[in-house]
Scaffold this motif. Structure first.
Motif, PDB file in Angstrom:
ATOM      1  N   LEU A 149       0.861  -1.178   0.156  1.00 10.36           N
ATOM      2  CA  LEU A 149       0.047  -0.189  -0.062  1.00 10.36           C
ATOM      3  C   LEU A 149       0.852   1.203  -0.033  1.00 10.36           C
ATOM      4  O   LEU A 149       0.716   2.275  -0.696  1.00 10.36           O
ATOM      5  N   GLU A 150       1.844   1.269   0.757  1.00  8.62           N
ATOM      6  CA  GLU A 150       2.827   2.516   0.752  1.00  8.62           C
ATOM      7  C   GLU A 150       3.441   2.560  -0.556  1.00  8.62           C
ATOM      8  O   GLU A 150       3.453   3.743  -1.084  1.00  8.62           O
ATOM      9  N   GLU A 151       4.030   1.780  -1.070  1.00 10.66           N
ATOM     10  CA  GLU A 151       4.551   1.817  -2.316  1.00 10.66           C
ATOM     11  C   GLU A 151       3.475   2.463  -3.510  1.00 10.66           C
ATOM     12  O   GLU A 151       3.910   2.998  -4.275  1.00 10.66           O
ATOM     13  N   LEU A 152       2.253   1.755  -3.311  1.00 11.64           N
ATOM     14  CA  LEU A 152       1.400   2.229  -4.446  1.00 11.64           C
ATOM     15  C   LEU A 152       0.920   3.905  -4.285  1.00 11.64           C
ATOM     16  O   LEU A 152       0.895   4.619  -5.035  1.00 11.64           O
ATOM     17  N   VAL A 153       1.055   4.277  -2.729  1.00 15.50           N
ATOM     18  CA  VAL A 153       0.753   5.704  -2.495  1.00 15.50           C
ATOM     19  C   VAL A 153       1.990   6.168  -3.002  1.00 15.50           C
ATOM     20  O   VAL A 153       1.694   7.556  -3.668  1.00 15.50           O
ATOM     21  N   LYS A 154       3.139   5.814  -2.863  1.00 20.49           N
ATOM     22  CA  LYS A 154       4.330   6.659  -3.638  1.00 20.49           C
ATOM     23  C   LYS A 154       4.303   6.857  -5.076  1.00 20.49           C
ATOM     24  O   LYS A 154       4.429   7.737  -5.470  1.00 20.49           O
ATOM     25  N   GLU A 155       3.999   5.446  -5.836  1.00 21.14           N
ATOM     26  CA  GLU A 155       3.704   5.614  -7.051  1.00 21.14           C
ATOM     27  C   GLU A 155       2.766   6.412  -7.603  1.00 21.14           C
ATOM     28  O   GLU A 155       2.875   7.477  -8.496  1.00 21.14           O
ATOM     29  N   LYS A 156       1.663   6.739  -6.836  1.00 21.84           N
ATOM     30  CA  LYS A 156       0.545   7.629  -7.162  1.00 21.84           C
ATOM     31  C   LYS A 156       1.018   9.184  -6.833  1.00 21.84           C
ATOM     32  O   LYS A 156       0.788  10.026  -7.771  1.00 21.84           O
ATOM     33  N   GLU A 157       1.612   9.149  -5.798  1.00 25.40           N
ATOM     34  CA  GLU A 157       2.023  10.747  -5.515  1.00 25.40           C
ATOM     35  C   GLU A 157       3.223  11.005  -6.741  1.00 25.40           C
ATOM     36  O   GLU A 157       3.110  12.377  -7.049  1.00 25.40           O
ATOM     37  N   LEU A 158       4.156  10.125  -7.090  1.00 28.20           N
ATOM     38  CA  LEU A 158       4.982  10.593  -8.123  1.00 28.20           C
ATOM     39  C   LEU A 158       4.213  10.762  -9.527  1.00 28.20           C
ATOM     40  O   LEU A 158       4.565  11.550 -10.275  1.00 28.20           O
ATOM     41  N   GLU A 159       3.355  10.143  -9.704  1.00 30.03           N
ATOM     42  CA  GLU A 159       2.411  10.219 -11.094  1.00 30.03           C
ATOM     43  C   GLU A 159       1.711  11.740 -10.940  1.00 30.03           C
ATOM     44  O   GLU A 159       1.533  12.273 -11.730  1.00 30.03           O
ATOM     45  N   ILE A 160       1.322  12.113  -9.637  1.00 35.44           N
ATOM     46  CA  ILE A 160       0.625  13.496  -9.396  1.00 35.44           C
ATOM     47  C   ILE A 160       1.645  14.534  -9.652  1.00 35.44           C
ATOM     48  O   ILE A 160       1.268  15.331 -10.385  1.00 35.44           O
ATOM     49  N   LEU A 161       2.995  14.114  -9.154  1.00 37.63           N
ATOM     50  CA  LEU A 161       3.970  15.327  -9.363  1.00 37.63           C
ATOM     51  C   LEU A 161       4.355  15.325 -10.817  1.00 37.63           C
ATOM     52  O   LEU A 161       4.637  16.529 -11.230  1.00 37.63           O
ATOM     53  N   THR A 162       4.368  14.200 -11.609  1.00 38.88           N
ATOM     54  CA  THR A 162       4.713  14.102 -12.965  1.00 38.88           C
ATOM     55  C   THR A 162       3.555  14.916 -13.530  1.00 38.88           C
ATOM     56  O   THR A 162       3.939  15.738 -14.601  1.00 38.88           O
ATOM     57  N   LEU A 163       2.580  14.677 -13.082  1.00 39.65           N
ATOM     58  CA  LEU A 163       1.379  15.450 -13.949  1.00 39.65           C
ATOM     59  C   LEU A 163       1.461  16.983 -13.655  1.00 39.65           C
ATOM     60  O   LEU A 163       0.886  17.869 -14.763  1.00 39.65           O
ATOM     61  N   GLN A 164       1.671  17.442 -12.505  1.00 36.66           N
ATOM     62  CA  GLN A 164       1.746  18.548 -12.088  1.00 36.66           C
ATOM     63  C   GLN A 164       2.853  19.355 -12.891  1.00 36.66           C
ATOM     64  O   GLN A 164       2.535  20.538 -13.416  1.00 36.66           O
ATOM     65  N   GLU A 165       3.899  18.634 -13.111  1.00 35.45           N
ATOM     66  CA  GLU A 165       5.230  19.253 -13.882  1.00 35.45           C
ATOM     67  C   GLU A 165       4.639  19.352 -15.349  1.00 35.45           C
ATOM     68  O   GLU A 165       4.913  20.203 -16.133  1.00 35.45           O
ATOM     69  N   ASP A 166       3.960  18.269 -15.878  1.00 35.23           N
ATOM     70  CA  ASP A 166       3.436  18.562 -17.276  1.00 35.23           C
ATOM     71  C   ASP A 166       2.469  19.479 -17.512  1.00 35.23           C
ATOM     72  O   ASP A 166       2.252  19.915 -18.633  1.00 35.23           O
ATOM     73  N   ALA A 167       1.751  19.724 -16.447  1.00 28.07           N
ATOM     74  CA  ALA A 167       0.603  20.745 -16.614  1.00 28.07           C
ATOM     75  C   ALA A 167       1.033  22.017 -16.948  1.00 28.07           C
ATOM     76  O   ALA A 167       0.410  22.813 -17.257  1.00 28.07           O
ATOM     77  N   LYS A 168       2.428  22.193 -16.563  1.00 30.11           N
ATOM     78  CA  LYS A 168       2.902  23.640 -16.622  1.00 30.11           C
ATOM     79  C   LYS A 168       3.053  23.891 -18.067  1.00 30.11           C
ATOM     80  O   LYS A 168       2.965  25.074 -18.854  1.00 30.11           O
ATOM     81  N   THR A 169       3.230  22.941 -19.001  1.00 28.12           N
ATOM     82  CA  THR A 169       3.285  23.091 -20.318  1.00 28.12           C
ATOM     83  C   THR A 169       2.025  22.718 -21.160  1.00 28.12           C
ATOM     84  O   THR A 169       1.887  22.666 -22.547  1.00 28.12           O
ATOM     85  N   PHE A 170       0.903  22.721 -20.445  1.00 30.68           N
ATOM     86  CA  PHE A 170      -0.345  22.473 -21.179  1.00 30.68           C
ATOM     87  C   PHE A 170      -0.735  23.928 -21.845  1.00 30.68           C
ATOM     88  O   PHE A 170      -0.539  24.956 -21.354  1.00 30.68           O
ATOM     89  N   ILE A 171      -1.542  23.850 -22.824  1.00 33.95           N
ATOM     90  CA  ILE A 171      -2.001  24.940 -23.784  1.00 33.95           C
ATOM     91  C   ILE A 171      -3.501  25.504 -22.758  1.00 33.95           C
ATOM     92  O   ILE A 171      -4.256  24.450 -22.846  1.00 33.95           O
TER      93      ILE A 171
END
Length: 207
Positions: A149-171
């Protein structure tokens, strides 16, 4: 007229007084040994009735149990009869023998109690060890589940951070004009060919 009446009266009397014949009624019985086989039974193969295996096992077990019980009862009655005869024949020796058997029975019961106590301790120890092993396995399973469960939470947190970084380049509506100007100032040609190593070998000229 009187002659006719006399004939009608005399006829039943003569029939009653006449010797009676033996009346034989046709009764369907069994065939004799010399009678041939019936036409409807020619070529008929008689099979034994089917036997249910489960029912046969149950009946066999019940018959075995019945024979054992009856044998035990017969042996018990025979032993009681022989013991009674022995007591009547021996007298004082029977009392001594009964006393000896009672003492032997007490000693055997004491040994039986000791053996039961020893087996009880062994069984309690085994049950305790099994319970400890089960608790340990449950703890290991719970720990593995918590780690997953902790690994899944870390993976989801990493996905959220990646999406936040990618959101900076969204139009968006705010930077739509700026992105259009950048695309016009820096045109890119995606019409090209590559080799097996992924290198660009041919590119068309933009019109």
């Amino acid at each position: 007229m009187f002659q006719a009446l006399s004939k009608t009266v005399r006829a039943p009397v003569a029939r009653i007084l006449a010797p009676r014949a033996v009346l034989v009624e046709t009764v369907r019985g069994r065939k004799s040994r010399t009678d041939p086989k019936a036409k409807s039974k020619i070529g008929r193969i008689k099979y034994p009735p089917p036997v249910d295996p489960e029912e046969m096992v149950v009946l066999k077990e019940r018959f075995t149990e019945y024979t054992l019980i009856m044998r035990a009862l017969r042996m018990q009655f025979k032993e009681e009869m022989l013991r009674k005869r022995y007591d009547e024949e021996t007298g004082s020796l029977a009392e001594a023998r009964a006393k000896q058997e009672a003492e032997e029975h007490q000693s055997l019961m004491a040994w039986n109690n000791q053996e039961n106590e020893r087996l009880r301790k062994i069984r309690e120890l085994r049950v305790q060890q099994e319970q400890e092993q089960l608790d340990r396995q449950l703890r290991e399973v719970a720990l593995a589940r918590q780690q997953a469960l902790e690994e899944l939470v870390k993976e989801k947190e990493l996905e959220i951070l990646t999406l936040q970084e990618d959101a900076k380049t969204f139009i968006t509506l705010e930077n739509l004009d700026q992105r259009i100007e950048e695309a016009l100032d820096n045109p890119k040609n995606y019409n090209f060919a590559i080799d097996k190593e992924g290198r660009v070998v041919k590119r068309t000229v933009m019109q």
